[in-house]
Scaffold this motif. Structure first.
Motif, mmCIF file in Angstrom:
data_model
loop_
_atom_site.group_PDB
_atom_site.id
_atom_site.type_symbol
_atom_site.label_atom_id
_atom_site.label_comp_id
_atom_site.label_asym_id
_atom_site.label_seq_id
_atom_site.Cartn_x
_atom_site.Cartn_y
_atom_site.Cartn_z
ATOM 1 N N VAL A 145 22.113 14.413 -42.577
ATOM 2 C CA VAL A 145 23.313 15.107 -41.886
ATOM 3 C C VAL A 145 24.489 13.767 -41.945
ATOM 4 O O VAL A 145 25.721 14.549 -42.293
ATOM 5 N N SER A 146 24.275 12.837 -41.602
ATOM 6 C CA SER A 146 25.392 11.825 -41.785
ATOM 7 C C SER A 146 26.150 11.703 -42.989
ATOM 8 O O SER A 146 27.219 11.438 -43.285
ATOM 9 N N VAL A 147 25.275 11.669 -44.011
ATOM 10 C CA VAL A 147 25.623 11.503 -45.468
ATOM 11 C C VAL A 147 26.657 12.633 -45.710
ATOM 12 O O VAL A 147 27.648 12.434 -46.249
ATOM 13 N N LEU A 148 26.163 13.987 -45.420
ATOM 14 C CA LEU A 148 27.103 15.027 -45.494
ATOM 15 C C LEU A 148 28.471 15.078 -44.897
ATOM 16 O O LEU A 148 29.367 15.857 -45.003
ATOM 17 N N ASP A 149 28.207 14.478 -43.522
ATOM 18 C CA ASP A 149 29.528 14.404 -42.827
ATOM 19 C C ASP A 149 30.571 13.371 -42.953
ATOM 20 O O ASP A 149 31.449 13.396 -42.509
ATOM 21 N N ILE A 150 30.364 12.560 -43.999
ATOM 22 C CA ILE A 150 31.344 11.481 -44.188
ATOM 23 C C ILE A 150 32.264 12.026 -45.076
ATOM 24 O O ILE A 150 32.245 12.794 -45.905
ATOM 25 N N PRO A 151 33.426 11.883 -44.692
ATOM 26 C CA PRO A 151 34.808 12.426 -45.379
ATOM 27 C C PRO A 151 34.749 12.172 -46.819
ATOM 28 O O PRO A 151 34.460 10.995 -47.287
ATOM 29 N N ILE A 152 35.309 12.981 -47.624
ATOM 30 C CA ILE A 152 35.118 12.825 -49.379
ATOM 31 C C ILE A 152 36.429 12.132 -49.259
ATOM 32 O O ILE A 152 37.694 12.633 -48.907
#
Length: 155
Positions: A145-152
């Protein structure tokens, strides 16, 4: 060094706080679950492009983002197979738009798109294939989940 003879792209696919899986039912076998994805084809521009194609074929879906998070290597006849596992977030899904040939072949069994809670306990309760993938997901739910929540970041 063994030659890579097959590559797959698979999505640990989140829709909100749920995991999107495909429940497979075949005559004479207990039901099992698989992640969305499939083989990389020579026409695919990249492994990630294959993932996007597979998500569209199987779900009529589009991804908001995908990050490579894990590899599983399998011993195959003539070499090795590599499964590229992406953590991915679903942007949209339209099951009426899916194009995968597997849906028109009843002899291949049932393909039911299901949503399950994205928790270690929920994943461990399923007969998720392959078992190494189930273990990886259950052990790393918070990290995924945290990987996907890191801003691009824009380049």
């Amino acid at each position: 060094m063994n030659e890579i003879v097959k590559r797959n792209a698979r999505a640990i696919l989140l829709d909100g706080d749920e995991l999107v899986l495909i429940k497979r039912t075949k005559p004479g076998r207990e039901p099992y679950w698989v992640t969305v994805g499939g083989g990389v084809e020579k026409d695919d521009a990249s492994i990630e492009a294959a993932l996007h194609r597979e998500v569209f074929e199987e779900l009529g879906g589009k991804l908001a983002r995908a990050e490579l998070v894990h590899l599983i290597t399998d011993e195959l006849e003539g070499g090795i197979g590599v499964q590229h596992l992406f953590a991915a977030r679903l942007e949209s899904m339209d099951l009426a738009a899916r194009t995968g040939t597997e849906f028109s072949k009843p002899e291949r069994g049932g393909y039911e798109v299901v949503h399950v809670p994205f928790t270690a306990d929920a994943v461990r309760e399923l007969n998720l294939m392959p078992p190494e993938l189930a273990d990886f997901i259950a052990t790393n739910t918070d990290a995924l989940v945290s990987v996907l929540d890191i801003p691009i970041r824009e380049a």
